[in-house]
Design a protein around this motif. Sequence first.
Motif, mmCIF file in Angstrom:
data_model
loop_
_atom_site.group_PDB
_atom_site.id
_atom_site.type_symbol
_atom_site.label_atom_id
_atom_site.label_comp_id
_atom_site.label_asym_id
_atom_site.label_seq_id
_atom_site.Cartn_x
_atom_site.Cartn_y
_atom_site.Cartn_z
ATOM 1 N N HIS A 3 13.601 3.635 2.896
ATOM 2 C CA HIS A 3 12.715 2.719 2.817
ATOM 3 C C HIS A 3 13.662 1.336 3.113
ATOM 4 O O HIS A 3 14.135 1.019 3.227
ATOM 5 N N ARG A 17 2.419 -1.093 11.972
ATOM 6 C CA ARG A 17 0.666 -0.483 12.705
ATOM 7 C C ARG A 17 0.236 -1.366 11.301
ATOM 8 O O ARG A 17 -1.019 -2.279 11.258
ATOM 9 N N LEU A 18 0.900 -1.836 10.248
ATOM 10 C CA LEU A 18 -0.452 -2.653 9.254
ATOM 11 C C LEU A 18 -0.671 -4.274 9.726
ATOM 12 O O LEU A 18 -1.352 -4.900 9.483
ATOM 13 N N LEU A 56 7.312 0.005 2.323
ATOM 14 C CA LEU A 56 6.496 1.622 2.859
ATOM 15 C C LEU A 56 7.966 2.046 3.198
ATOM 16 O O LEU A 56 9.578 2.809 3.086
ATOM 17 N N ALA A 57 6.886 3.169 3.221
ATOM 18 C CA ALA A 57 8.498 4.348 4.043
ATOM 19 C C ALA A 57 9.263 4.082 4.926
ATOM 20 O O ALA A 57 10.297 4.223 5.605
ATOM 21 N N SER A 58 9.074 3.372 5.945
ATOM 22 C CA SER A 58 9.593 3.574 7.371
ATOM 23 C C SER A 58 8.918 1.315 8.349
ATOM 24 O O SER A 58 8.099 0.925 7.931
ATOM 25 N N THR A 59 9.537 1.461 8.911
ATOM 26 C CA THR A 59 9.422 0.363 10.016
ATOM 27 C C THR A 59 8.573 0.702 11.454
ATOM 28 O O THR A 59 7.033 -0.612 11.104
ATOM 29 N N ASP A 60 7.669 1.955 10.833
ATOM 30 C CA ASP A 60 7.118 2.471 11.783
ATOM 31 C C ASP A 60 5.909 1.887 11.229
ATOM 32 O O ASP A 60 4.737 1.334 11.485
ATOM 33 N N SER A 61 5.310 2.253 10.251
ATOM 34 C CA SER A 61 4.141 1.646 8.737
ATOM 35 C C SER A 61 3.927 0.070 9.206
ATOM 36 O O SER A 61 3.113 -0.357 9.073
ATOM 37 N N ALA A 62 5.488 -0.927 8.639
ATOM 38 C CA ALA A 62 5.217 -1.954 9.079
ATOM 39 C C ALA A 62 4.186 -2.498 9.820
ATOM 40 O O ALA A 62 3.695 -3.257 10.063
#
Length: 99
Positions: free
Chosen positions: A59, A81-82, A73-79
């Motif tokens: 995570h 996108r936010l 968060l689950a991933s840096t991609d999720s971060a």
Amino acid sequence: MQQQVTPASTDPFAPFGGYEQELRAMVTDMAPRLFAVVQEYGERQDARIAAWGLAFRDHVEVVGCGGAYHLNLASTDSAARLFVRPQTRSRILWLDEAA
């Protein structure tokens, strides 16, 4: 006069390869990677660091630069996108790759 005790003389694992060395190897192997979430405005016109993060194996933890929030968060991609906003793009920059 009191005699100094060296750490090696108190290490019960010293004869078996060095506890301290194995402990440091474990810490190095498990250390999270530091990254920044960067928001870019326009086509290379301006940018700002929106948040800092630590990427663990399973995570990521993200803290906003203003300290107003802490995200798990689950991933840096999720971060990334936010932090996308109108007329901006957001991306991850790894601290160990910045040098």
